[in-house]
Design an enzyme around this catalytic site. Structure first.
Site, PDB file in Angstrom:
ATOM      1  N   ARG A   1     -11.462 -14.963  -3.421  1.00  0.00           N
ATOM      2  CA  ARG A   1     -11.697 -14.951  -4.869  1.00  0.00           C
ATOM      3  C   ARG A   1     -12.978 -15.766  -5.049  1.00  0.00           C
ATOM      4  NH1 ARG A   1      -6.978 -12.087  -6.580  1.00  0.00           N
ATOM      5  NH2 ARG A   1      -5.255 -12.720  -5.269  1.00  0.00           N
TER       6      ARG A   1
ATOM      7  N   ASP B   1      -7.867  -4.561  -9.841  1.00  0.00           N
ATOM      8  CA  ASP B   1      -8.628  -4.273 -11.073  1.00  0.00           C
ATOM      9  C   ASP B   1      -9.694  -5.323 -11.362  1.00  0.00           C
ATOM     10  OD1 ASP B   1      -6.663  -6.095 -11.655  1.00  0.00           O
ATOM     11  OD2 ASP B   1      -6.200  -5.290 -13.636  1.00  0.00           O
ATOM     12  N   GLY B   2      -9.436  -6.590 -10.982  1.00  0.00           N
ATOM     13  CA  GLY B   2     -10.439  -7.639 -11.182  1.00  0.00           C
ATOM     14  C   GLY B   2     -11.690  -7.332 -10.382  1.00  0.00           C
ATOM     15  N   SER B   3     -11.501  -7.027  -9.120  1.00  0.00           N
ATOM     16  CA  SER B   3     -12.644  -6.753  -8.239  1.00  0.00           C
ATOM     17  C   SER B   3     -13.444  -5.548  -8.740  1.00  0.00           C
ATOM     18  CB  SER B   3     -12.151  -6.447  -6.826  1.00  0.00           C
ATOM     19  OG  SER B   3     -11.367  -7.503  -6.361  1.00  0.00           O
TER      20      SER B   3
ATOM     21  N   ASP C   1       0.620  -3.889  -5.440  1.00  0.00           N
ATOM     22  CA  ASP C   1       1.482  -3.723  -6.615  1.00  0.00           C
ATOM     23  C   ASP C   1       1.596  -2.287  -7.121  1.00  0.00           C
ATOM     24  OD1 ASP C   1       1.926  -6.392  -6.673  1.00  0.00           O
ATOM     25  OD2 ASP C   1       0.401  -6.833  -8.180  1.00  0.00           O
TER      26      ASP C   1
ATOM     27  N   MET D   1       7.133  -9.001  -5.519  1.00  0.00           N
ATOM     28  CA  MET D   1       5.877  -9.165  -6.256  1.00  0.00           C
ATOM     29  C   MET D   1       5.770  -8.139  -7.393  1.00  0.00           C
ATOM     30  SD  MET D   1       3.050 -10.287  -3.508  1.00  0.00           S
ATOM     31  CE  MET D   1       3.096 -11.914  -2.750  1.00  0.00           C
TER      32      MET D   1
ATOM     33  N   GLU E   1       8.541 -10.259 -10.016  1.00  0.00           N
ATOM     34  CA  GLU E   1       7.916 -11.537 -10.403  1.00  0.00           C
ATOM     35  C   GLU E   1       7.723 -11.660 -11.909  1.00  0.00           C
ATOM     36  OE1 GLU E   1       4.272 -11.263  -8.364  1.00  0.00           O
ATOM     37  OE2 GLU E   1       4.018 -13.428  -8.181  1.00  0.00           O
TER      38      GLU E   1
ATOM     39  N   HIS F   1       4.901 -13.828   0.709  1.00  0.00           N
ATOM     40  CA  HIS F   1       3.774 -13.192   1.390  1.00  0.00           C
ATOM     41  C   HIS F   1       4.146 -12.223   2.493  1.00  0.00           C
ATOM     42  CE1 HIS F   1       1.632 -16.144  -0.932  1.00  0.00           C
ATOM     43  NE2 HIS F   1       0.561 -15.399  -0.743  1.00  0.00           N
TER      44      HIS F   1
ATOM     45  N   ARG G   1       9.053  29.920  12.845  1.00  0.00           N
ATOM     46  CA  ARG G   1       9.861  28.944  12.123  1.00  0.00           C
ATOM     47  C   ARG G   1       9.016  27.908  11.379  1.00  0.00           C
ATOM     48  NH1 ARG G   1      14.765  27.671  13.907  1.00  0.00           N
ATOM     49  NH2 ARG G   1      14.201  25.507  14.161  1.00  0.00           N
TER      50      ARG G   1
HETATM   51  P1  ATP Z   1      -5.376  -8.518  -7.077  1.00  0.00           P
HETATM   52  O1  ATP Z   1      -4.763  -7.199  -7.454  1.00  0.00           O
HETATM   53  O2  ATP Z   1      -4.962  -8.982  -5.746  1.00  0.00           O
HETATM   54  O3  ATP Z   1      -5.265  -9.572  -8.123  1.00  0.00           O
HETATM   55  P2  ATP Z   1      -8.083  -8.341  -7.959  1.00  0.00           P
HETATM   56  O4  ATP Z   1      -9.253  -7.598  -7.431  1.00  0.00           O
HETATM   57  O5  ATP Z   1      -7.635  -7.971  -9.331  1.00  0.00           O
HETATM   58  O6  ATP Z   1      -6.932  -8.197  -6.892  1.00  0.00           O
HETATM   59  P3  ATP Z   1      -9.164 -10.865  -8.851  1.00  0.00           P
HETATM   60  O7  ATP Z   1      -8.891 -12.244  -8.379  1.00  0.00           O
HETATM   61  O8  ATP Z   1      -8.938 -10.545 -10.270  1.00  0.00           O
HETATM   62  O9  ATP Z   1      -8.359  -9.910  -7.881  1.00  0.00           O
HETATM   63  O10 ATP Z   1     -10.694 -10.530  -8.545  1.00  0.00           O
HETATM   64  C1  ATP Z   1     -11.278 -10.761  -7.270  1.00  0.00           C
HETATM   65  C2  ATP Z   1     -12.693 -11.217  -7.410  1.00  0.00           C
HETATM   66  O11 ATP Z   1     -13.444 -10.226  -8.144  1.00  0.00           O
HETATM   67  C3  ATP Z   1     -12.874 -12.474  -8.241  1.00  0.00           C
HETATM   68  O12 ATP Z   1     -12.679 -13.644  -7.478  1.00  0.00           O
HETATM   69  C4  ATP Z   1     -14.306 -12.349  -8.715  1.00  0.00           C
HETATM   70  O13 ATP Z   1     -15.189 -12.707  -7.701  1.00  0.00           O
HETATM   71  C5  ATP Z   1     -14.422 -10.845  -8.967  1.00  0.00           C
HETATM   72  N1  ATP Z   1     -14.147 -10.569 -10.375  1.00  0.00           N
HETATM   73  C6  ATP Z   1     -12.968 -10.348 -10.960  1.00  0.00           C
HETATM   74  N2  ATP Z   1     -13.099 -10.135 -12.282  1.00  0.00           N
HETATM   75  C7  ATP Z   1     -14.403 -10.221 -12.545  1.00  0.00           C
HETATM   76  C8  ATP Z   1     -15.199 -10.104 -13.738  1.00  0.00           C
HETATM   77  N3  ATP Z   1     -14.671  -9.825 -14.912  1.00  0.00           N
HETATM   78  N4  ATP Z   1     -16.519 -10.255 -13.611  1.00  0.00           N
HETATM   79  C9  ATP Z   1     -17.088 -10.514 -12.432  1.00  0.00           C
HETATM   80  N5  ATP Z   1     -16.393 -10.638 -11.282  1.00  0.00           N
HETATM   81  C10 ATP Z   1     -15.090 -10.509 -11.340  1.00  0.00           C
END
Ligand code: ATP
Length: 772
Positions: free
Chosen positions: A88, A119-121, A166, A208, A265, A298, A745
């Site tokens: 992260r 989704d964050g990544s 998930d 989870m 969770e 984990h 078959r």
């Molecule tokens: P998980 O499903 O495991 O939570 P994820 O990809 O959603 O995976 P996050 O911790 O949300 O995990 O995001 C991983 C990394 O992506 C963050 O540490 C950051 O570097 C980048 N990131 C996430 N959201 C943003 C954002 N809005 N803007 C820029 N970078 C972001």
């Protein structure tokens, strides 16, 4: 268009430099995805850079950006977690961090990124793309780079692969890692089951899923849980405690010795109050149950990916590279998903937005919307869980005159989910007031002994994880004695029949259908539930037991490859089942990284064997000594009547002239598996409940349901199957005429062709053939 590009000499294209990274929480399948991206990238003429440690690698640059060679991803298929690291990265959330990242990318010539994460990544990736032009401008205006240096990098290409255990991303039916995690949970609960039953204990298992109940729901179905708590379908605040007590004490009163409750969770009640495992435990303790909590934690992320995830990650990784090559500045960033079993590209931003809207819907207590926003089968699966676990309280009972007598018979070789399907058919039938009669020992048992056994709740309740066949199976067909079959079906007044099995089951169905004018009892609704490791039943792309078989092969082949790699200069020829259908071999070749796969669909010739020997020579020639990846060829048992497994091994040995050895390995009946996989268990429930519904609808015992449509024109004899993501009922008469290859078959449709093409691309076989 793609074909043209692939055929164009590399020098005619601008050599694309692609970065690939894994980001966010790790997920099984990330390594196979990276392998696919690296090798497909190289095959399609690109340079591929591994970005180590997620976005941290872009921000720090230097050694964290490494150009990958073909051999760098050897053995990645079988490794869990992610070898290129994930993290992260707080810096990347700030513009300043992204500016440094852009600088590092341009210094390395990279202007395309394939990000495998949640989704964050993916949100971060898309933000990066939209900011890119302004980041470039700033790099020029601050003198970090010149106009000329940035000129070739006007646009950033982003492609998303969803790596998340998930299964929480919208616009795709599955995320990379989710099925592995489900399998891990299911295995763990099986272990817990044994001790729970021994001590007559209750277990609260926390899984989870902060905003997504997919793991909770599917593991609840796969483990035969008494009750589940998932965020999308919260129970009524203040009332759930009593409901939980009612269900668990009812099951105990019927004789069940253990109680399993799955808590996601993010479990909440209808007023959004969190429901903790501790609270659930306290309720069960009040009931007088010796209760323990197991938080799986984990282990759910751990280990090597299951067959499905390896396949998904591999096909999606290849498509991600193609998406990079086909991208233009006006195409929104795609996310590679899977819908109806097809790899698809969806706009990444919209998928992320939709995903967030599930959390919003839950937040605003619009739980129906939250359910509807999940993938197509989520709500249906929830209904099926209720059908076999909760609805045994009499609430689903039909009026007396609508209750039916239904038979079930196992036909053919055993496979792992015969019992799981029978259990689900019985539990659902009992909740409706039907009687389910098990025909013992196949049609010959019926003909010889006329033995039918009525299944009750306690007989079947723990069959969810029991492999083999509790009621006995064999290959005999009704044609052994139609008269006796008809006599006994009539004697027990059966109003529907479920036949569970492979191609013999299909043949049995066809025989009964063909003889219905002579024996009117054969006009009752009869459904075949396809269950065979070979997956060769016409009318379906999937059969129960085939997923277990592939998971067995994953383990077997990983062990074989390890042995081969330890002795270094050794090639294994592994013979897999499938009859005359190459499905299992093709799938297995793709997910175990075999050098070549021999199937009945592609003729084996001396020339093709020679080409593969050349490939093995080349691989050994490039071996840098530290190469720890074993070499393996997969051969379907019926791939050729001449080139047997032994003969192929001997031909290779003869040609090797002592440079390397060959061995054969035949997993045989191990492929039937011991316990069914989680996928096979979930699908067993789906098939069984829908089959009974089909029989109900046919008999006019219930109103038509949207999910099981008995068209008035459809005949009584059908095969239930999965085509794409849909459960379908296909008439045996039509299948027999148009779809079945009776002599060999199997069905006529080869729906797995892409697996062979991609496997050959990633093993190097295509490259070698192209250079011939
Ligand atoms: P998980 O499903 O495991 O939570 P994820 O990809 O959603 O995976 P996050 O911790 O949300 O995990 O995001 C991983 C990394 O992506 C963050 O540490 C950051 O570097 C980048 N990131 C996430 N959201 C943003 C954002 N809005 N803007 C820029 N970078 C972001």
């Amino acid at each position: 268009d793609r074909k043209e590009r692939e055929e164009k000499p590399v020098e005619e294209q601008k050599k694309k430099k692609i970065g690939v990274m894994t980001s966010g929480g790790d997920a099984p399948g990330m390594n196979p995805a990276v392998r696919a991206v690296v090798r497909a990238g190289i095959f399609l003429g690109c340079d591929v850079f591994a970005v180590y440690e997620g976005y941290e690698g872009l921000v720090q640059g230097g050694d964290l950006l490494k150009k990958m060679e073909w051999g760098d991803v050897r053995s990645f298929l079988s490794l869990g977690g992610t070898n290129i690291g994930t993290a992260r990265c707080a810096a990347f959330r700030e513009r300043a961090g992204r500016l440094v990242a852009a600088h590092n990318m341009i210094l390395n010539g990279i202007d395309a990124l394939i990000v495998c994460g949640g989704d964050g990544s993916l949100t971060g990736a898309d933000l990066f793309r939209s900011e890119w032009p302004s980041l470039i401008e700033e790099l020029v205006s601050t003198g970090k780079l010149t106009k000329e240096e940035v000129a070739p990098y006007k646009h950033l290409t982003i492609v998303g692969l969803v790596g998340s255990i998930d299964n929480d991303m919208s616009s795709t039916d599955a995320t990379i890692g989710a099925y592995s995690s489900l399998e891990r949970i299911t295995e763990m609960v099986d272990y817990i089951d044994a001790t729970a039953t021994s001590h007559s204990r209750a277990f609260v298992v926390e899984v989870m899923g902060r905003h997504c109940g997919w793991l909770g729901l599917m593991s609840g179905i796969a483990t035969g849980a008494d009750f589940i708590f998932i965020p999308e379908r919260p129970p009524k605040a203040g009332e759930w405690q009593q409901e939980l007590k009612d269900v668990c004490s009812r099951h105990r009163a019927k004789g069940r010795r253990k109680t399993t409750v799955i808590v996601a969770e993010g479990a909440i009640d209808s007023e959004l109050n969190p429901i903790s495992s501790e609270e659930v435990k306290n309720v069960l303790v009040e009931l007088g149950l010796d209760t323990r909590i197991t938080t799986l934690g984990h282990v759910q992320r751990g280990g090597t990916a299951v067959a499905y995830d390896r396949m998904l990650a591999t096909l999606q990784g290849v498509d991600a590279v193609r998406a990079v090559l086909e991208s233009t500045p006006d195409i929104p960033s795609p996310m590679i998903g899977v819908l109806e079993n097809k790899i698809v590209r969806k706009p990444l931003v919209e998928a992320v937005k939709l995903t967030k809207s599930v959390a919003d819907a839950i937040e605003s207590k619009d739980f129906d919307k939250a359910m509807a926003l999940r993938d197509s089968s989520f709500e249906e699966a929830y209904g099926q869980f209720l059908s076999i676990s909760i609805d045994d309280d009499g609430s689903a009972l039909l009026a007396k005159e609508k209750q039916l007598n239904i038979g079930v018979v196992h036909v053919g070789a055993p496979s792992s989910a015969l019992n799981a399907a029978t259990r689900a058919a019985a539990l659902y039938s009992l909740s409706r007031g039907h009687k389910l009669f098990a025909i013992q020992n196949g049609f010959s048992g019926l003909i010889q002994d006329g033995l039918l056994r009525e299944l009750n709740w306690l007989d079947v309740e723990d069959w969810h994880n029991r492999g083999g066949s509790e009621i006995g199976t064999n290959r005999s067909l009704p044609s052994e004695n139609f008269g006796k079959v008809a006599y006994y079906l009539q004697k027990y007044n059966l109003q529907g029949l479920i036949i569970i099995g492979g191609f013999e089951a299909f043949t049995a169905l066809e025989e009964l259908y063909e003889h219905k004018s002579a024996y009117p009892i054969f006009e009752i609704p009869i459904v075949v539930i396809p269950a065979t490791v070979s997956n060769n039943v016409p009318g379906t792309e999937y059969s129960l037991g085939s997923d277990t078989c592939l998971n067995q092969l994953v383990k077997y082949c990983d062990a074989v490859k390890q042995s081969a790699s330890s002795s270094r200069r050794r090639v294994f020829v592994v013979e897999v089942q499938g009859g005359h259908s190459g499905y299992v071999a093709s799938y297995c070749g793709l997910i175990t990284g075999s050098i070549a796969t021999y199937t009945p669909e592609a003729k084996i010739t001396l020339r093709s064997i020679q080409e593969d020997i050349d490939l093995i020579f080349e691989i050994f020639a490039n071996d840098r000594g530290e190469d720890r990846n074993g070499k393996m060829i997969i051969r379907n048992e019926q791939a050729s009547s001449v080139y047997s497994t032994e003969l192929i091994a001997d031909i290779i040995k003869e040609n090797a002239k002592g440079r390397f050895e060959t061995r054969t390995a035949v997993p045989g009946h191990v492929q039937q598996g011991f316990t069914p996989s989680s996928v096979d268990r979930v699908n067993a429930v789906k098939f069984a409940v829908k089959s009974v519904k089909f029989i109900e609808e046919w008999n006019g015992s219930c109103a038509k349901e949207a999910d099981v449509i008995v068209d008035s024109r459809i005949s009584n004899a059908v095969v239930i199957g999965i085509q794409g993501a849909h459960v379908t009922f296909a008439e045996v008469s039509q299948l027999y005429k148009n779809e079945a290859n009776v002599k060999l078959r199997k069905g006529k449709t080869v729906h797995w062709k892409e697996m062979n093409e991609v496997a050959d691309m990633l093993s190097g076989r295509l490259t070698l053939r192209a250079s011939d």
